[in-house]
Enzyme design. Structure first.
Site, PDB file in Angstrom:
ATOM      1  N   LEU A 149       0.807  -1.209   0.000  1.00  0.00           N
ATOM      2  CA  LEU A 149       0.000   0.000   0.000  1.00  0.00           C
ATOM      3  C   LEU A 149       0.847   1.270   0.000  1.00  0.00           C
ATOM      4  O   LEU A 149       1.879   1.353   0.653  1.00  0.00           O
ATOM      5  CB  LEU A 149      -0.924  -0.013   1.224  1.00  0.00           C
ATOM      6  CG  LEU A 149      -1.836  -1.245   1.281  1.00  0.00           C
ATOM      7  CD1 LEU A 149      -2.711  -1.200   2.526  1.00  0.00           C
ATOM      8  CD2 LEU A 149      -2.694  -1.372   0.030  1.00  0.00           C
TER       9      LEU A 149
ATOM     10  N   HIS B  38      -3.557   4.288  -2.257  1.00  0.00           N
ATOM     11  CA  HIS B  38      -4.498   3.380  -1.590  1.00  0.00           C
ATOM     12  C   HIS B  38      -5.089   4.044  -0.342  1.00  0.00           C
ATOM     13  O   HIS B  38      -6.290   3.940  -0.068  1.00  0.00           O
ATOM     14  CB  HIS B  38      -3.793   2.097  -1.150  1.00  0.00           C
ATOM     15  CG  HIS B  38      -3.204   1.275  -2.262  1.00  0.00           C
ATOM     16  ND1 HIS B  38      -1.858   1.140  -2.463  1.00  0.00           N
ATOM     17  CD2 HIS B  38      -3.800   0.521  -3.222  1.00  0.00           C
ATOM     18  CE1 HIS B  38      -1.632   0.335  -3.490  1.00  0.00           C
ATOM     19  NE2 HIS B  38      -2.786  -0.048  -3.976  1.00  0.00           N
TER      20      HIS B  38
ATOM     21  N   LEU C 173       1.488   7.365  -8.280  1.00  0.00           N
ATOM     22  CA  LEU C 173       1.940   6.356  -7.316  1.00  0.00           C
ATOM     23  C   LEU C 173       1.460   4.981  -7.771  1.00  0.00           C
ATOM     24  O   LEU C 173       0.324   4.829  -8.224  1.00  0.00           O
ATOM     25  CB  LEU C 173       1.388   6.662  -5.926  1.00  0.00           C
ATOM     26  CG  LEU C 173       1.799   7.997  -5.309  1.00  0.00           C
ATOM     27  CD1 LEU C 173       1.267   8.096  -3.879  1.00  0.00           C
ATOM     28  CD2 LEU C 173       3.311   8.192  -5.338  1.00  0.00           C
TER      29      LEU C 173
HETATM   30  P1  AMP Z   1      -3.975  -2.165  -6.709  1.00  0.00           P
HETATM   31  O1  AMP Z   1      -3.494  -2.524  -5.343  1.00  0.00           O
HETATM   32  O2  AMP Z   1      -2.907  -1.704  -7.633  1.00  0.00           O
HETATM   33  O3  AMP Z   1      -4.881  -3.217  -7.305  1.00  0.00           O
HETATM   34  O4  AMP Z   1      -4.905  -0.902  -6.516  1.00  0.00           O
HETATM   35  C1  AMP Z   1      -5.986  -0.918  -5.617  1.00  0.00           C
HETATM   36  C2  AMP Z   1      -6.819   0.316  -5.824  1.00  0.00           C
HETATM   37  O5  AMP Z   1      -5.999   1.479  -5.616  1.00  0.00           O
HETATM   38  C3  AMP Z   1      -7.361   0.440  -7.268  1.00  0.00           C
HETATM   39  O6  AMP Z   1      -8.688   0.935  -7.202  1.00  0.00           O
HETATM   40  C4  AMP Z   1      -6.419   1.429  -7.883  1.00  0.00           C
HETATM   41  O7  AMP Z   1      -7.002   2.144  -8.954  1.00  0.00           O
HETATM   42  C5  AMP Z   1      -6.126   2.341  -6.721  1.00  0.00           C
HETATM   43  N1  AMP Z   1      -4.887   3.098  -6.931  1.00  0.00           N
HETATM   44  C6  AMP Z   1      -3.688   2.606  -7.342  1.00  0.00           C
HETATM   45  N2  AMP Z   1      -2.796   3.610  -7.476  1.00  0.00           N
HETATM   46  C7  AMP Z   1      -3.440   4.753  -7.145  1.00  0.00           C
HETATM   47  C8  AMP Z   1      -3.060   6.138  -7.076  1.00  0.00           C
HETATM   48  N3  AMP Z   1      -1.826   6.543  -7.394  1.00  0.00           N
HETATM   49  N4  AMP Z   1      -3.994   7.045  -6.688  1.00  0.00           N
HETATM   50  C9  AMP Z   1      -5.252   6.648  -6.351  1.00  0.00           C
HETATM   51  N5  AMP Z   1      -5.674   5.369  -6.397  1.00  0.00           N
HETATM   52  C10 AMP Z   1      -4.782   4.432  -6.779  1.00  0.00           C
END
Ligand code: AMP
Length: 282
Positions: free
Chosen positions: A33, A37, A186
């Site tokens: 995270l 996140h 990020l």
């Molecule tokens: P992941 O752990 O990569 O599957 O991401 C989990 C959630 O976090 C997903 O809804 C992503 O779109 C969101 N997420 C990932 N990176 C970012 C970021 N830089 N800013 C906002 N949300 C993010």
């Protein structure tokens, strides 16, 4: 903060909350995270009285030559951050608690045709993996609302469409992308970047901004505009996979449209970076 592995324990806890009148917000993640996140978690806290975060590196959404094996897994750190952020429950299921009749599952969800383009064209099966696991997470948690990052714009559209088509009855909230000071979105995958590549990586966001500036200046030669920036990325050492202007729904854009989103994927070294930018020329 409660950390649970079994779906039955998750259900019992959520049922108890519901009986007490709570509302439930879900933030699905693959862990490792970062502040992006945590921004979703903060948003989730505004939307419901209880926040559930799932941490599950979903094997169904990784291709055979992708990074499932080396995807960063940092559970202890993640749990500390989530406790600090005021999360009520973290569900970290093993694979057989998600895919109850074995992996791969017999039942999958495919959202056509948006799943076949952009990311889907370069990662066959990826969005089927995403839509299927999101449906299972929704059925396991049964939240009122779920928060997803706009960082994964296409994923957000696919989840919205699935929820609509299947009458899932969960509110989907998108949240803007959190960025480093130099503009890099990020991402858990940023840590694959070498130091030199990390310095180059913000050029992906710069390319999006340049396309956005062109749109704002009135250019509607979408393909030429994107090809210019794609060539600059290639000259800087990236392997651009796509750089496209679309409507926010991901339909092809028309000159008279008022809203656009610019989407990009580019490989730098061994790292695949994706990003996007919404543009509303006035
Ligand atoms: P992941 O752990 O990569 O599957 O991401 C989990 C959630 O976090 C997903 O809804 C992503 O779109 C969101 N997420 C990932 N990176 C970012 C970021 N830089 N800013 C906002 N949300 C993010």
């Amino acid at each position: 903060m409660n950390t649970l592995h079994l779906a039955s324990e998750l259900r019992a806890t959520v049922d108890r909350w519901r009986a007490a009148g709570d509302t439930i917000a879900l933030v699905p993640t693959m862990g490792n995270l970062h502040d992006g996140h945590l921004a979703l978690v903060a948003k989730a806290r505004e939307l419901a009285t209880r926040v559930v975060v799932t941490i599950f590196v979903n094997p169904l959404q990784f291709g055979p030559n992708e990074d499932f094996g080396r995807y960063p897994r940092t559970l202890a750190d993640d749990l500390a951050k989530l406790a600090e952020a005021g999360v009520d429950l973290v569900w970290t299921p093993p694979v057989d608690e998600v895919y109850v009749n074995g992996f791969p599952p017999a039942t999958t969800i495919t959202v056509s045709p948006i799943a076949d383009q952009l990311e889907g064209a370069f990662r066959p099966g990826f969005f089927t993996g995403v839509a299927t696991v999101v449906a299972i997470l929704f059925a396991s948690v049964r939240p009122d609302v779920a928060v997803f990052g706009e960082k994964d714009w296409q994923q957000l559209q696919i989840v919205r469409r699935m929820v609509e088509d299947l009458r899932v009855g969960i509110q989907i909230v998108g949240y803007p992308t959190e960025r480093a000071a130099d503009g890099l979105a990020l991402s858990s995958r940023n840590q694959y970047l070498s130091e030199a590549d990390r310095r180059l990586a913000p050029k992906v966001h710069a390319a999006l901004q340049a396309v956005a500036a062109g749109l704002t200046a009135g250019r509607r030669d979408f393909a030429v505009l994107c090809a210019e920036q794609s060539a600059l990325l290639a000259a800087a050492g990236f392997k651009p996979q796509y750089l496209e202007v679309r409507a926010p729904s991901l339909a092809q854009p028309a000159a008279g449209d008022r809203d656009f989103v610019v989407l990009v994927a580019a490989v730098l070294g061994s790292t695949r970076l994706i990003d996007n930018l919404a543009v509303r020329p006035v």
